[in-house]
Structure formats: structure tokens, C-alpha cells
Scaffold this active site. Structure first.
Site, mmCIF file in Angstrom:
data_model
loop_
_atom_site.group_PDB
_atom_site.id
_atom_site.type_symbol
_atom_site.label_atom_id
_atom_site.label_comp_id
_atom_site.label_asym_id
_atom_site.label_seq_id
_atom_site.Cartn_x
_atom_site.Cartn_y
_atom_site.Cartn_z
ATOM 1 N N HIS A 134 11.722 -25.245 4.885
ATOM 2 C CA HIS A 134 11.656 -23.794 5.050
ATOM 3 C C HIS A 134 11.606 -23.165 3.659
ATOM 4 O O HIS A 134 11.758 -23.871 2.648
ATOM 5 C CB HIS A 134 12.845 -23.254 5.867
ATOM 6 C CG HIS A 134 14.190 -23.778 5.434
ATOM 7 N ND1 HIS A 134 15.359 -23.451 6.075
ATOM 8 C CD2 HIS A 134 14.564 -24.591 4.408
ATOM 9 C CE1 HIS A 134 16.377 -24.044 5.489
ATOM 10 N NE2 HIS A 134 15.930 -24.736 4.478
ATOM 11 N N ALA A 160 19.013 -11.855 4.921
ATOM 12 C CA ALA A 160 17.861 -12.749 4.727
ATOM 13 C C ALA A 160 17.139 -12.895 6.058
ATOM 14 O O ALA A 160 17.733 -12.682 7.123
ATOM 15 C CB ALA A 160 18.325 -14.105 4.224
ATOM 16 N N TRP A 172 15.794 -29.459 10.953
ATOM 17 C CA TRP A 172 14.898 -29.382 9.803
ATOM 18 C C TRP A 172 14.540 -30.761 9.269
ATOM 19 O O TRP A 172 14.458 -30.962 8.075
ATOM 20 C CB TRP A 172 15.535 -28.505 8.715
ATOM 21 C CG TRP A 172 15.468 -27.069 9.046
ATOM 22 C CD1 TRP A 172 14.344 -26.323 9.142
ATOM 23 C CD2 TRP A 172 16.573 -26.205 9.341
ATOM 24 N NE1 TRP A 172 14.679 -25.024 9.477
ATOM 25 C CE2 TRP A 172 16.039 -24.929 9.601
ATOM 26 C CE3 TRP A 172 17.949 -26.370 9.399
ATOM 27 C CZ2 TRP A 172 16.829 -23.825 9.916
ATOM 28 C CZ3 TRP A 172 18.744 -25.286 9.709
ATOM 29 C CH2 TRP A 172 18.179 -24.030 9.980
ATOM 30 N N GLN A 186 5.563 -20.001 5.878
ATOM 31 C CA GLN A 186 6.631 -19.064 6.217
ATOM 32 C C GLN A 186 6.635 -17.925 5.208
ATOM 33 O O GLN A 186 6.089 -18.043 4.110
ATOM 34 C CB GLN A 186 8.001 -19.750 6.106
ATOM 35 C CG GLN A 186 8.381 -20.603 7.292
ATOM 36 C CD GLN A 186 9.858 -20.969 7.289
ATOM 37 O OE1 GLN A 186 10.510 -20.982 6.244
ATOM 38 N NE2 GLN A 186 10.381 -21.288 8.453
ATOM 39 N N ARG A 219 7.516 -30.213 8.191
ATOM 40 C CA ARG A 219 8.553 -30.831 9.011
ATOM 41 C C ARG A 219 8.035 -32.101 9.646
ATOM 42 O O ARG A 219 6.822 -32.246 9.866
ATOM 43 C CB ARG A 219 9.026 -29.862 10.091
ATOM 44 C CG ARG A 219 9.855 -28.755 9.487
ATOM 45 C CD ARG A 219 10.453 -27.811 10.476
ATOM 46 N NE ARG A 219 10.902 -26.620 9.748
ATOM 47 C CZ ARG A 219 11.337 -25.522 10.319
ATOM 48 N NH1 ARG A 219 11.404 -25.430 11.624
ATOM 49 N NH2 ARG A 219 11.720 -24.501 9.577
ATOM 50 N N VAL A 235 23.573 -18.030 7.263
ATOM 51 C CA VAL A 235 23.802 -16.597 7.520
ATOM 52 C C VAL A 235 24.992 -16.426 8.460
ATOM 53 O O VAL A 235 25.301 -17.297 9.271
ATOM 54 C CB VAL A 235 22.552 -15.912 8.135
ATOM 55 C CG1 VAL A 235 21.457 -15.747 7.095
ATOM 56 C CG2 VAL A 235 22.048 -16.657 9.346
HETATM 57 N N1 PHE Z 1 14.854 -20.746 7.427
HETATM 58 C C1 PHE Z 1 14.950 -20.463 8.815
HETATM 59 C C2 PHE Z 1 13.941 -21.336 9.571
HETATM 60 O O1 PHE Z 1 13.174 -22.028 8.993
HETATM 61 C C3 PHE Z 1 14.679 -19.012 9.103
HETATM 62 C C4 PHE Z 1 15.731 -18.075 8.536
HETATM 63 C C5 PHE Z 1 15.571 -17.585 7.263
HETATM 64 C C6 PHE Z 1 16.823 -17.694 9.278
HETATM 65 C C7 PHE Z 1 16.530 -16.720 6.729
HETATM 66 C C8 PHE Z 1 17.758 -16.823 8.767
HETATM 67 C C9 PHE Z 1 17.612 -16.338 7.495
HETATM 68 O O2 PHE Z 1 13.933 -21.346 10.780
#
Ligand code: PHE
Length: 352
Positions: A182, A320, A161, A223, A209, A266
Site C-alpha cells: 500500500h 489518513a 497485505w 493507490q 499484493r 488508524v
Molecule cells: N492502506 C490501506 C489499504 O491499503 C488504506 C488506508 C490508508 C486505510 C490510510 C486507512 C488509512 O487498504
């Protein structure tokens, strides 16, 4: 004066007036004519006044004749006025001042950008399942973009990221400010804000990014994040919700596949794929011959994330997920290059 005198006066007056009227070519002279013959001090009124000297019987007759003359002259006036107006309109339009037969300027109608369309469609799909739509800041702190999502400093996941730092001083701490990578920081922000459970939100928004652009990567994109937290939420809820979403957006016959994936915030983490709707899982260019297309990352909210926002992970659980909007639109419409979305090429945009 006798009654005959009176009516011959009236008919003389009428024929004189009518003959004169025929010669009038412009509106100003027509108005003069009206004043002279039909005006309050005009000739017809004067004639009517002279009738007073006639005996009552004849006066009535002559009066009627005068009124008939008045009506005749008024009608003639109206008709002539109309003729003059039409003629002047015709000349002015041929002089090019106003041609009402020319086609007008077309009113250009805008349309929604394909990204906006897919964001709305996906938000609607989740709204139909009871999710609220929330938006958050595009400029985030290190704390929310990383720390609260269980991505401490020097965690290798930060490399995935890498982003644009707004106040880059060379020292990165939790106060550093960056363009969010994100929409996941909103997980923490929402949980901190919402005292009442269940939490069930989706967050559409722009992300950034530090990325070399190519056909499948942009340095800025949209997103949609999803978050559901309550007592007793399980992985089955995650699967059921995302399965329903896939069918709503990509067709009722879609199959989905979940596989393990890793995201620090997660546990367990997963990626979801749908069977390729172009080749029905046979294998084609779009699914890179695998029959499956990866559409999102997801997982059960990490206990550390819950703790970090003051939720007791032994009481509350949640799931999530996050997905890229341009990617969804690319899949839906068979678009091959993500850079088309933001190159402002109307030939591309007009197709949606
Ligand atoms: N934030 C992650 C991404 O940008 C995606 C994600 C969101 C994964 C929530 C798991 C739970 O790739």
C-alpha cells in the site's frame, strides 16, 4: 551601321531567340540558350556594344529597343522555365516518384491511460484543497510497510497485505525488502522528513499484493494515499475533506456514508461509501443492490504511528486515507473487470 540596321538586328535576334526557345524541351538546353542570348557575353550584349558607333540620338533609340528586347527575352525565358518545371514535375509524379495528392501517413496520437487519468483527476481534487503531491519508493522495507504502521510481526493484519518479497531468505525481519502493499508507508516517511507542520500530502503510486486475480482484484494496482497532520485536526476535518473529494470527483449531489473499519495504523478507522451515482441509491448491479459503493479506507492517525516518527500525539493529531485508483476508474466509467486495465487491449484503452 545605321539606326535601322541596329534595330533590325535587334528584332532579328529577338525573333530568332524566341523561335529557338519554343523548341527547347529540357532545362539544361534552356540554360545554354540563356547564356547564348542573355548572358554577360551573349548576343544581346554584343549587339548593345555595337551601338556605340551610332550618333547619340539614334543610339538612345536603339538602346531602348535593345532593352525592350532584353525584357521580352527574359520574360519568355521565365515562362518557359516554369512550363518545363511543371511538365517535369507532372511526369515524375506519374512515374510514381512523388504523388503529392496521396493522403499522408496518419500521425497516431497517443492518449493517457485511464488509470493515469483518474490519478491526475484525484490529485487535482486534493491539490485544490491544499494537498501537496509526493511520491515514494515502490520497493519498501518491512519496517516502513508494516512496523512503523503498527503492524508488528505475526500481527494477523499482515495476512491482508500479503506481498512479494524481493530478498526472500525465509527469515523476515525489519530489514527484509518487499514490493509495497500500500502507499501507507509514505505516511511515516513524510512525517519523518517534514519538520514544519502542517503536513498535508497525497501520494499516488503503484502497489503490489500476492493475489489471485479476478474481476475485482489485480496483483498490482495504483493507490492514492492522503495524510494531514497538525495541531487540533479532528475527525470532522477527515469527513469534510473526503466529502468534498467525493463531490469533486463523483458529482456535486453525492452523499457519503462513514462506517467503522479496522486498519492497525488508524484509530478510529473508517470506510467511506458514496451513494450509487448510477441508480441514485435505488440499488443496481454496480452497487450490488445496496445503494452504496465503498470507495476508501480512512481514519485518525494512530498515536503509536505518530510516536514512532517522533511526533507527540498529545500535541499533534491527523487523519489518513487510502483508495484504489482502478477501482475509482471502474466506478466512474462503469468498467466491470479490473483486468482490462493491464491487458493492453486497444479496444478497451481507446475508449478513454
Ligand atoms: N492502506 C490501506 C489499504 O491499503 C488504506 C488506508 C490508508 C486505510 C490510510 C486507512 C488509512 O487498504
Amino acid at each position: 551601321m545605321t539606326a535601322e540596321d541596329a534595330s533590325s538586328n535587334i528584332s532579328d535576334l529577338q525573333s530568332r531567340a524566341l523561335t529557338e526557345l519554343e523548341t527547347l524541351q529540357d532545362a539544361r538546353r534552356l540554360e545554354d540558350w540563356r547564356v547564348v542570348y542573355l548572358g554577360r557575353k551573349g548576343k544581346l550584349t554584343q549587339t548593345l556594344r555595337t551601338l556605340g558607333s551610332l550618333p547619340p540620338e539614334q543610339r538612345r533609340e536603339a538602346g531602348q529597343a535593345a532593352n525592350r528586347a532584353k525584357t521580352t527575352l527574359e520574360e519568355a525565358y521565365d515562362n518557359h522555365l516554369k512550363t518545363l518545371e511543371e511538365a517535369s514535375f507532372a511526369t515524375s509524379s506519374t512515374k510514381g516518384r512523388l504523388d503529392v495528392t496521396l493522403p499522408g501517413w496518419p500521425v497516431l496520437r497517443g492518449g493517457l491511460h485511464p488509470t493515469t487519468q483518474i490519478v491526475r483527476e484525484i490529485c487535482n481534487a486534493f491539490a485544490s484543497m491544499g494537498f501537496q503531491v509526493v511520491e515514494g519508493p515502490e520497493v519498501e522495507s518491512d519496517e516502513y510497510n508494516f512496523e512503523k504502521l503498527n503492524i508488528p510481526k505475526d500481527h494477523p493484519a499482515r495476512d491482508m497485505w500479503n506481498t512479494l518479497w524481493v530478498d526472500y531468505t525465509g527469515i523476515q525481519d525489519e530489514h527484509s525488502v518487499l514490493l509495497r502493499t500500500h502507499t501507507s508507508p509514505m505516511q511515516a516517511r513524510i512525517m519523518e522528513k517534514m519538520d514544519s507542520k502542517p503536513v498535508r500530502v497525497i501520494v499516488p503510486g503503484k502497489c503490489y499484493r500476492y493475489e489471485a486475480t479476478d474481476a475485482t482484484h489485480e496483483w498490482h494496482f495504483f493507490q492514492v494515499e492522503g495524510l494531514a497532520v497538525d495541531k487540533g485536526i479532528t475527525f470532522a476535518d477527515l469527513k469534510g475533506t473526503l466529502y468534498e473529494f467525493a463531490r469533486l470527483v463523483f458529482g456535486q449531489n453525492r452523499k457519503v456514508r462513514f462506517r467503522c473499519d479496522y486498519f492497525p495504523f488508524v484509530e478510529p478507522g473508517a470506510e467511506m461509501s458514496i451513494d450509487c451515482f448510477l441508480c441514485d441509491g435505488q440499488g443496481c448491479r454496480v452497487c450490488k443492490k445496496t445503494g452504496w459503493i465503498e470507495v476508501l479506507g480512512a481514519g485518525m492517525v494512530h498515536p503509536k504511528v505518530l510516536e514512532g516518527v517522533g511526533y507527540d500525539p498529545s500535541v499533534y493529531t491527523g487523519f489518513a486515507f487510502g483508495m484504489g485508483m482502478e477501482r475509482m476508474a471502474m466506478l466512474k466509467h462503469g468498467i466491470e473487470d479490473i483486468r482490462l486495465f493491464y491487458s493492453n487491449d486497444l479496444r478497451f484503452l481507446k475508449q478513454f
